[in-house]
Write a protein that holds these residues in place. Structure first.
Motif, PDB file in Angstrom:
ATOM      1  N   GLN A   7      33.785  38.867  44.329  1.00 36.81           N
ATOM      2  CA  GLN A   7      32.702  39.666  44.896  1.00 36.81           C
ATOM      3  C   GLN A   7      31.511  38.782  45.194  1.00 36.81           C
ATOM      4  OE1 GLN A   7      31.583  43.020  42.486  1.00 36.81           O
ATOM      5  NE2 GLN A   7      29.794  43.504  43.736  1.00 36.81           N
ATOM      6  N   GLN A   8      31.087  38.756  46.446  1.00 31.54           N
ATOM      7  CA  GLN A   8      29.917  37.992  46.881  1.00 31.54           C
ATOM      8  C   GLN A   8      28.649  38.795  46.585  1.00 31.54           C
ATOM      9  OE1 GLN A   8      29.805  34.794  48.804  1.00 31.54           O
ATOM     10  NE2 GLN A   8      27.824  35.064  47.835  1.00 31.54           N
ATOM     11  N   GLU A  16      26.103  46.361  41.774  1.00 30.14           N
ATOM     12  CA  GLU A  16      27.198  46.923  40.984  1.00 30.14           C
ATOM     13  C   GLU A  16      28.449  46.092  41.192  1.00 30.14           C
ATOM     14  OE1 GLU A  16      27.836  51.315  40.231  1.00 30.14           O
ATOM     15  OE2 GLU A  16      29.463  50.881  41.653  1.00 30.14           O
ATOM     16  N   VAL A  17      29.162  45.824  40.106  1.00 27.74           N
ATOM     17  CA  VAL A  17      30.376  45.017  40.163  1.00 27.74           C
ATOM     18  C   VAL A  17      31.585  45.928  40.359  1.00 27.74           C
ATOM     19  CG1 VAL A  17      31.825  43.383  38.901  1.00 27.74           C
ATOM     20  CG2 VAL A  17      29.331  43.239  38.712  1.00 27.74           C
ATOM     21  N   GLY A  18      32.474  45.528  41.237  1.00 28.52           N
ATOM     22  CA  GLY A  18      33.698  46.272  41.509  1.00 28.52           C
ATOM     23  C   GLY A  18      34.445  45.608  42.656  1.00 28.52           C
ATOM     24  N   PRO A  19      35.620  45.990  42.956  1.00 20.57           N
ATOM     25  CA  PRO A  19      36.436  46.998  42.275  1.00 20.57           C
ATOM     26  C   PRO A  19      37.090  46.432  41.013  1.00 20.57           C
ATOM     27  CG  PRO A  19      37.689  46.079  44.089  1.00 20.57           C
ATOM     28  CD  PRO A  19      36.305  45.450  44.148  1.00 20.57           C
ATOM     29  N   ALA A  32      33.508  52.455  37.797  1.00 16.14           N
ATOM     30  CA  ALA A  32      33.156  52.761  36.412  1.00 16.14           C
ATOM     31  C   ALA A  32      34.394  52.916  35.538  1.00 16.14           C
ATOM     32  CB  ALA A  32      32.335  54.056  36.358  1.00 16.14           C
ATOM     33  N   LEU A  33      34.217  52.572  34.279  1.00 13.82           N
ATOM     34  CA  LEU A  33      35.220  52.827  33.258  1.00 13.82           C
ATOM     35  C   LEU A  33      34.855  54.163  32.612  1.00 13.82           C
ATOM     36  CD1 LEU A  33      37.591  51.904  31.482  1.00 13.82           C
ATOM     37  CD2 LEU A  33      35.940  50.649  30.091  1.00 13.82           C
ATOM     38  N   THR A  93      29.443  51.117  33.693  1.00 12.24           N
ATOM     39  CA  THR A  93      29.519  50.194  34.827  1.00 12.24           C
ATOM     40  C   THR A  93      28.827  48.879  34.474  1.00 12.24           C
ATOM     41  OG1 THR A  93      27.490  51.144  35.775  1.00 12.24           O
ATOM     42  CG2 THR A  93      29.591  51.996  36.606  1.00 12.24           C
ATOM     43  N   CYS A  94      29.070  47.866  35.306  1.00 18.19           N
ATOM     44  CA  CYS A  94      28.424  46.566  35.171  1.00 18.19           C
ATOM     45  C   CYS A  94      27.650  46.251  36.445  1.00 18.19           C
ATOM     46  CB  CYS A  94      29.451  45.454  34.984  1.00 18.19           C
ATOM     47  SG  CYS A  94      30.335  45.503  33.435  1.00 18.19           S
ATOM     48  N   GLU A  95      26.564  45.508  36.285  1.00 20.43           N
ATOM     49  CA  GLU A  95      25.832  44.954  37.417  1.00 20.43           C
ATOM     50  C   GLU A  95      25.630  43.468  37.179  1.00 20.43           C
ATOM     51  OE1 GLU A  95      23.225  48.751  39.011  1.00 20.43           O
ATOM     52  OE2 GLU A  95      22.208  47.210  37.821  1.00 20.43           O
ATOM     53  N   ALA A  96      25.616  42.713  38.278  1.00 19.23           N
ATOM     54  CA  ALA A  96      25.448  41.263  38.210  1.00 19.23           C
ATOM     55  C   ALA A  96      24.268  40.831  39.064  1.00 19.23           C
ATOM     56  CB  ALA A  96      26.719  40.570  38.697  1.00 19.23           C
ATOM     57  N   TRP A  97      23.706  39.666  38.711  1.00 20.06           N
ATOM     58  CA  TRP A  97      22.553  39.098  39.404  1.00 20.06           C
ATOM     59  C   TRP A  97      22.711  37.586  39.371  1.00 20.06           C
ATOM     60  CZ3 TRP A  97      18.754  35.703  37.837  1.00 20.06           C
ATOM     61  CH2 TRP A  97      17.556  35.678  38.558  1.00 20.06           C
TER      62      TRP A  97
END
Length: 121
Positions: A7-8, A16-19, A32-33, A93-97
């Motif tokens: 994921q870029q 938000e991180v996914g899928p 989401a889990l 859910t997770c988010e990345a930065w």
């Protein structure tokens, strides 16, 4: 659940991180889990990145509210655990930065090192 596909990320913006791919006994809804059961749990989370030098951050949300943040750091992988009370049906859910000015450094990698798990305590 484990990350399905690289994921870029945009620079210095939470995303938000996914899928995701569901693990054994897990249910994924969107990105989401979904929690099955209620009580205290240990949240296990990890992320893999293409470079160790760029500054990155990782956080976990429960039903859209931030409940934990890793804190800015460097490294090829980030992994941690924390305690969280959950109820049946919660969505985690997770988010990345990532602050890198180089797009190739702002990739959340696919595979077993990028994961989110809810383990009953």
């Amino acid at each position: 659940m484990t990350k399905n596909g690289d994921q870029q990320l945009a620079a210095s913006t939470w995303a938000e991180v996914g899928p995701w791919t569901a693990g054994s006994g897990a249910t994924v809804v969107g990105n989401a889990l979904r929690v099955s059961g209620s009580g205290n749990a240990t949240i296990q989370t990890g992320s893999e990145w293409p470079t160790s030098t760029s500054v990155k951050d990782w956080r976990v949300l429960k039903n859209g509210t931030v409940v934990w943040t890793k804190g800015s750091g460097t490294g090829l992988t980030l992994a941690d655990t924390f305690a969280l009370a959950v109820v049946d049906g919660d969505l985690i859910t997770c988010e990345a930065w990532n602050s890198s000015g180089v797009a190739a450094n702002r990739i959340v990698k696919t595979g077993v090192n990028t994961y989110l798990r809810v383990v009953p305590a």
